[in-house]
Scaffold this active site. Structure first.
Site, mmCIF file in Angstrom:
data_model
loop_
_atom_site.group_PDB
_atom_site.id
_atom_site.type_symbol
_atom_site.label_atom_id
_atom_site.label_comp_id
_atom_site.label_asym_id
_atom_site.label_seq_id
_atom_site.Cartn_x
_atom_site.Cartn_y
_atom_site.Cartn_z
ATOM 1 N N SER A 64 0.836 -1.189 0.000
ATOM 2 C CA SER A 64 0.000 0.000 0.000
ATOM 3 C C SER A 64 0.879 1.250 0.000
ATOM 4 O O SER A 64 1.738 1.390 -0.861
ATOM 5 C CB SER A 64 -0.957 -0.063 1.197
ATOM 6 O OG SER A 64 -2.032 0.819 1.050
ATOM 7 N N HIS A 120 -7.191 -5.930 -1.027
ATOM 8 C CA HIS A 120 -6.090 -4.971 -1.032
ATOM 9 C C HIS A 120 -4.775 -5.698 -0.808
ATOM 10 O O HIS A 120 -4.549 -6.261 0.258
ATOM 11 C CB HIS A 120 -6.339 -3.941 0.063
ATOM 12 C CG HIS A 120 -5.318 -2.847 0.108
ATOM 13 N ND1 HIS A 120 -4.788 -2.271 -1.018
ATOM 14 C CD2 HIS A 120 -4.714 -2.222 1.161
ATOM 15 C CE1 HIS A 120 -3.927 -1.334 -0.669
ATOM 16 N NE2 HIS A 120 -3.864 -1.301 0.645
ATOM 17 N N ASP A 129 -8.439 -4.280 -6.600
ATOM 18 C CA ASP A 129 -7.976 -3.701 -5.337
ATOM 19 C C ASP A 129 -8.775 -2.427 -5.054
ATOM 20 O O ASP A 129 -8.861 -1.549 -5.901
ATOM 21 C CB ASP A 129 -6.484 -3.372 -5.434
ATOM 22 C CG ASP A 129 -5.855 -2.988 -4.108
ATOM 23 O OD1 ASP A 129 -6.436 -2.145 -3.391
ATOM 24 O OD2 ASP A 129 -4.783 -3.515 -3.788
#
Length: 525
Positions: free
Chosen positions: A239, A493, A465
């Protein structure tokens, strides 16, 4: 870059909760060799200039930081902990220093040790120290044998001189404020909440909030690399951690070892575009959830995907008019309900909880949705919060200029956001207002990252995602001179260490043997 609330940290293993978002890169100038986007004409997308590398030779003024001796002490049973100093301001080292904290789990096979594997879960604001503790046992045994697993809390985060902003009760109020204002009174209340948040950060954190940029955090990583004795950095970032890792590669391309960026962020986007694109990512994730839900007997939102979306909108509208009561006594407002739904978009494993939460909400009980929202914010049962969202706002507002200057600009942009996401666009447009009132001017700007001369960098993108849309991974891999795009066709994710043997095998093979997957490799669900 991106809304100041929808961000979290991403899991390497199921023991760690799903997570959040990103920021743009920062720049500066000064005698210590600050990094800044170039103004040359070889920019790639969006007219964004490439991030320029720092000088290969460490400036003399930084030598004392690079020559510290780490004292690792036993902590948390099987781990070792340490602290070290870095300058608050790399342009003026030797003045005000801050203390950073790190943890490591030593390689179980020292005789065949490959070095350190620095890990970051994202955020900005996610604690890498907690991440390593929560995920180490789920890491591939070969990696645990060959690498010291290292977590460094970035500056302003967790145990590393953390940013502080609001008390627990005030954070409760901030999280619950209406982020789909219907009239001037609700707009004024939202602006007041954003201003209170910013003032609290300034009052409780002082000069620190002007020095928590991603460029500065990447430079801190290079200090730690030197202190653990590694000539090159090996890195696993998820991320926002992909943005941090890519920034390191841009600044220190010759010091990149084996680097994996999972759930990737596109640094070339301005904050408005990033927020709008992310809204579309959550829309895609909701559509995937709805498609799955309507096939099940316990789906509480209808029998078709269209009906599911209509019923979600109707539920949000009902809660906006009259918050639901909960077992805790805290009302479930529309913003908390939306956050609860958003939380469940990060992983398919949360979809059953969301079906249950929507079922109880339709009966007038908001407890289950509130629990999901509290999980998102990592709110403790005693009403306290970690500094996740405080650091999140501080980093995002420093890394990129605010997407909107005032409420009028947000209102003008709402139709564009709603076109990207009919269910979450309005929320994400208004959430992006917070940086307009930030007390410190942004030091970064959109840019590309080329990292010319770096070793192969594996960039992972998941096609559905929610928080880091797949297009961002494609863009980042294309910007990086040595980027290798690895695609997971699936939901949730991030991809590595979660549920796909193909992805896991490709990453483990690369980290253990240096065999990077071919660019364009795809793994199916």
């Amino acid at each position: 870059m991106r809304a100041a609330r929808y961000r979290r940290t991403a899991p390497v293993a199921a023991a760690v909760t799903a997570a959040l978002l990103l920021a743009g890169c920062t720049s500066g100038s000064g005698p210590a060799g600050s990094a800044a986007p170039a103004t040359s004409s070889d920019a790639i997308p969006n007219g964004a200039a490439p991030l320029q590398p720092l000088p290969a030779e460490t400036p003399a003024a930084l030598a004392p930081y690079y020559s510290q001796k780490l004292s690792w002490q036993s902590c948390h049973y099987e781990y070792e902990c340490t602290t070290f100093k870095v300058p608050l301001d790399y342009d003026h080292p030797g003045g005000h220093d801050i203390t950073l904290a790190a943890i490591r789990k030593p390689a179980s096979d020292p005789a065949h040790r490959l070095g350190s594997l620095l890990m970051n879960p994202g955020g900005p604001g996610g604690s890498a120290i907690e991440y390593v503790q929560g995920s180490a046992r789920g890491i591939d045994p070969g990696l645990r044998a060959s690498y010291d697993l290292v977590g460094l809390d970035p500056r302003g985060v967790g145990e590393s001189s953390p940013v502080a902003c609001l008390t627990g009760p005030r954070m409760d109020a901030y999280a619950a404020i209406d982020i789909t204002p219907d009239d001037q009174g609700e707009i004024d209340a939202l602006v007041a909440a954003d201003k209170e948040f910013a003032a609290g950060c300034q009052s409780n954190s002082g000069d620190l909030i002007g020095h928590v940029s991603t460029v500065e955090a990447a430079r801190d990583m290079d200090v730690l690399r030197a202190l653990v004795g590694d000539p090159k950095i090996n890195y696993l970032g998820k991320s926002y951690g992909t943005f941090l890792g890519a920034t390191y590669a841009g600044l220190f391309p010759s010091r990149v070892g084996r680097m994996v960026l999972d759930g990737s962020i596109d640094p070339s986007l301005d904050s408005r575009t990033g927020n709008r694109t992310q809204a579309g990512g959550f829309e895609t994730a909701w559509n995937a959830f709805a498609a799955d839900c309507v096939k099940r007997d316990d789906c509480p939102v209808g029998h078709t995907e269209k009906e599911a979306g209509e019923q979600l909108d109707a539920l949000f509208k009902k809660i906006d008019a009259q918050p639901l009561h909960t077992a805790s006594g805290r009302p479930l407002t529309e913003s908390l309900a939306t956050t609860g739904v958003i939380q469940a978009m990060y992983a398919e494993s949360l979809w059953p909880r969301l079906r249950q939460a929507l079922t109880t909400a339709r009966t007038g009980d908001g407890s289950d949705l509130l629990n999901l929202s509290d999980d998102y914010y990592e709110r403790s049962g005693d009403g306290s919060y970690p500094n996740l969202m405080f650091a999140n706002m501080a980093v995002n507002c420093l890394d990129l200029p605010a997407p909107f200057a005032d409420p009028a600009a947000v209102e003008q942009a709402v139709p564009d956001f709603e076109q990207a996401s009919g269910h979450f666009g309005r929320d994400m447009a208004w959430m992006a207002l917070g940086c307009a009132y930030w007390p410190t001017k942004a030091t970064g700007a959109p840019h590309t990252i080329r990292a010319a001369g770096a070793a192969p960098i594996v960039v992972i993108g998941t096609t559905r995602d929610p928080a880091t849309p797949y297009a961002w991974a494609k863009s980042l891999a294309g910007q990086l001179e040595s980027g290798r795009l690895l695609t997971y066709e699936g939901d949730g994710h991030t991809a590595y260490g979660r549920h796909n043997d193909c992805i896991d095998a490709a990453v483990n093979r690369y980290l253990l043997g240096g065999d990077a997957p071919a660019n364009g490799t795809t793994c199916a669900k």
